[in-house]
Design a protein around this motif. Structure first.
Motif, PDB file in Angstrom:
ATOM      1  N   VAL A   1       0.852  -1.192   0.000  1.00  0.00           N
ATOM      2  CA  VAL A   1       0.000   0.000   0.000  1.00  0.00           C
ATOM      3  C   VAL A   1       0.888   1.243   0.000  1.00  0.00           C
ATOM      4  N   PRO A   2       0.535   2.290  -0.760  1.00  0.00           N
ATOM      5  CA  PRO A   2       1.349   3.512  -0.774  1.00  0.00           C
ATOM      6  C   PRO A   2       1.495   4.128   0.619  1.00  0.00           C
ATOM      7  N   VAL A   3       2.651   4.715   0.875  1.00  0.00           N
ATOM      8  CA  VAL A   3       2.939   5.344   2.166  1.00  0.00           C
ATOM      9  C   VAL A   3       1.896   6.397   2.539  1.00  0.00           C
ATOM     10  N   PRO A   4       1.491   7.299   1.621  1.00  0.00           N
ATOM     11  CA  PRO A   4       0.488   8.299   2.022  1.00  0.00           C
ATOM     12  C   PRO A   4      -0.808   7.674   2.530  1.00  0.00           C
ATOM     13  N   ASP A   5      -1.213   6.556   1.932  1.00  0.00           N
ATOM     14  CA  ASP A   5      -2.432   5.885   2.395  1.00  0.00           C
ATOM     15  C   ASP A   5      -2.252   5.340   3.806  1.00  0.00           C
ATOM     16  N   TRP A   6      -1.062   4.800   4.078  1.00  0.00           N
ATOM     17  CA  TRP A   6      -0.790   4.319   5.428  1.00  0.00           C
ATOM     18  C   TRP A   6      -0.800   5.465   6.430  1.00  0.00           C
ATOM     19  N   LEU A   7      -0.201   6.585   6.080  1.00  0.00           N
ATOM     20  CA  LEU A   7      -0.167   7.721   7.010  1.00  0.00           C
ATOM     21  C   LEU A   7      -1.574   8.227   7.307  1.00  0.00           C
ATOM     22  N   ARG A   8      -2.403   8.295   6.277  1.00  0.00           N
ATOM     23  CA  ARG A   8      -3.787   8.752   6.497  1.00  0.00           C
ATOM     24  C   ARG A   8      -4.565   7.750   7.349  1.00  0.00           C
ATOM     25  N   TYR A   9      -4.401   6.466   7.048  1.00  0.00           N
ATOM     26  CA  TYR A   9      -5.131   5.439   7.788  1.00  0.00           C
ATOM     27  C   TYR A   9      -4.710   5.393   9.257  1.00  0.00           C
ATOM     28  N   LEU A  10      -3.415   5.406   9.506  1.00  0.00           N
ATOM     29  CA  LEU A  10      -2.910   5.269  10.873  1.00  0.00           C
ATOM     30  C   LEU A  10      -3.193   6.491  11.727  1.00  0.00           C
ATOM     31  N   SER A  11      -3.339   7.653  11.100  1.00  0.00           N
ATOM     32  CA  SER A  11      -3.548   8.880  11.872  1.00  0.00           C
ATOM     33  C   SER A  11      -5.015   9.276  11.986  1.00  0.00           C
ATOM     34  N   ALA A  12      -5.902   8.611  11.231  1.00  0.00           N
ATOM     35  CA  ALA A  12      -7.313   8.982  11.236  1.00  0.00           C
ATOM     36  C   ALA A  12      -7.960   8.661  12.576  1.00  0.00           C
ATOM     37  N   ARG A  13      -8.845   9.538  13.031  1.00  0.00           N
ATOM     38  CA  ARG A  13      -9.551   9.313  14.290  1.00  0.00           C
ATOM     39  C   ARG A  13     -10.556   8.177  14.122  1.00  0.00           C
ATOM     40  N   PRO A  14     -10.733   7.357  15.149  1.00  0.00           N
ATOM     41  CA  PRO A  14     -11.631   6.195  15.029  1.00  0.00           C
ATOM     42  C   PRO A  14     -13.055   6.556  14.651  1.00  0.00           C
ATOM     43  N   SER A  15     -13.518   7.749  15.005  1.00  0.00           N
ATOM     44  CA  SER A  15     -14.908   8.121  14.729  1.00  0.00           C
ATOM     45  C   SER A  15     -15.212   8.181  13.244  1.00  0.00           C
ATOM     46  N   TYR A  16     -14.175   8.437  12.420  1.00  0.00           N
ATOM     47  CA  TYR A  16     -14.444   8.457  10.984  1.00  0.00           C
ATOM     48  C   TYR A  16     -13.441   7.619  10.200  1.00  0.00           C
ATOM     49  N   ALA A  17     -12.856   6.652  10.867  1.00  0.00           N
ATOM     50  CA  ALA A  17     -11.949   5.738  10.175  1.00  0.00           C
ATOM     51  C   ALA A  17     -12.558   4.341  10.145  1.00  0.00           C
ATOM     52  N   SER A  18     -12.216   3.594   9.135  1.00  0.00           N
ATOM     53  CA  SER A  18     -12.728   2.236   9.053  1.00  0.00           C
ATOM     54  C   SER A  18     -12.050   1.333  10.075  1.00  0.00           C
ATOM     55  N   GLY A  19     -10.823   1.677  10.440  1.00  0.00           N
ATOM     56  CA  GLY A  19     -10.106   0.917  11.455  1.00  0.00           C
ATOM     57  C   GLY A  19     -10.091   1.666  12.770  1.00  0.00           C
ATOM     58  N   HIS A  20      -9.362   1.132  13.726  1.00  0.00           N
ATOM     59  CA  HIS A  20      -9.340   1.750  15.055  1.00  0.00           C
ATOM     60  C   HIS A  20      -7.915   1.892  15.561  1.00  0.00           C
ATOM     61  N   PHE A  21      -6.953   2.102  14.679  1.00  0.00           N
ATOM     62  CA  PHE A  21      -5.564   2.189  15.118  1.00  0.00           C
ATOM     63  C   PHE A  21      -5.308   3.519  15.821  1.00  0.00           C
ATOM     64  N   HIS A  22      -5.464   4.619  15.147  1.00  0.00           N
ATOM     65  CA  HIS A  22      -5.248   5.985  15.622  1.00  0.00           C
ATOM     66  C   HIS A  22      -3.912   6.130  16.353  1.00  0.00           C
TER      67      HIS A  22
END
Length: 239
Positions: free
Chosen positions: A101-122
């Motif tokens: 997966v591209p790095v920018p996608d990982w950065l967005r996914y890992l930093s997204a708040r759980p309230s509006y992310a598909s995952g719950h990493f945050h």
């Protein structure tokens, strides 16, 4: 002051590292978290620092040769379990993807708040939890005028919390070279703007920060460039 990264003993050759028992791990994210706070108060935008912490966590796995960047995609180079629990969780997450997966996608996914992310990493909450487990933070409730209380985090030892800032300033003001660990940390500070509250004379050290942090071996400069683009960093850097 100088250091090199050691694959067999992560963190041991950095000139500066945290130790937990017999395990050494390059805790870039922990120090960046400390630098972004003044006591229990977060002094930068939380979404911005979450992106920086996501990059810091990837950098921890990159300098220990678990991850690399091919083009703009994050690739796994070692499935060896990291000694750090959070790093292990993140590596497992990366390995679970069927294709890189591209790095920018990982950065967005890992930093997204759980309230509006598909995952719950945050990344922000994950790093805070790691600092709680190590005894460096305690969770404190914060009252709000409207809505339920939110959790905040306070350092258990203010001297330890401020040491990272003092160390970076001492090296910068005395004209020393940042060691390998602090080169990465300085790059993260520059990309997120945290350097403005860390260094007593930020204008005098900004070019040096850019130079030192970009001469670390790959893929750290690539990770930092992707972070720059993500956060819209407009700081001019001579690399």
């Amino acid at each position: 002051m100088s250091g090199t990264f050691d694959d067999n003993h992560p963190g041991a050759g950095y000139g500066y590292s945290h130790a937990r028992g017999n395990n050494l791990w390059p805790l870039f994210a922990d120090d960046l978290f400390r630098l972004a706070h003044d006591g229990h108060r977060l002094r930068v935008d939380q979404d911005l620092i979450a992106a920086g912490l996501a990059c810091a966590l990837l950098a921890e796995l990159a300098v220990t040769n678990h991850l690399a960047v091919d083009g703009d995609k994050l690739v796994v180079t070692s499935r060896r379990p990291p000694p750090d629990a959070l790093a292990h969780t993140l590596l497992t997450e990366v390995m679970s993807q069927p294709d890189p997966v591209p790095v920018p996608d990982w950065l967005r996914y890992l930093s997204a708040r759980p309230s509006y992310a598909s995952g719950h990493f945050h990344a922000y909450e994950q790093v805070a939890r790691r600092l709680i487990r190590s005894g460096d933070l305690v969770e404190v409730p914060r009252r709000r005028l409207f809505g339920p209380p939110r959790s905040g985090y306070a350092p258990t030892d203010n001297n330890k919390a401020y040491w990272t800032c003092a160390r970076l300033n001492m090296v910068a003001e005395r004209g020393y070279h940042f060691d390998a660990f602090d080169q990465v940390l300085a790059g993260l500070c520059l990309s997120t703007g945290v350097y403005r509250r860390v260094f007593s004379s930020p204008a005098q050290v900004i070019q040096r920060l850019g130079h030192d942090s970009r001469r670390i071996r790959p893929p750290i400069p690539t990770l930092l460039r992707h972070l720059d683009r993500l956060v819209g960093n407009t700081v001019a850097i001579n690399s």
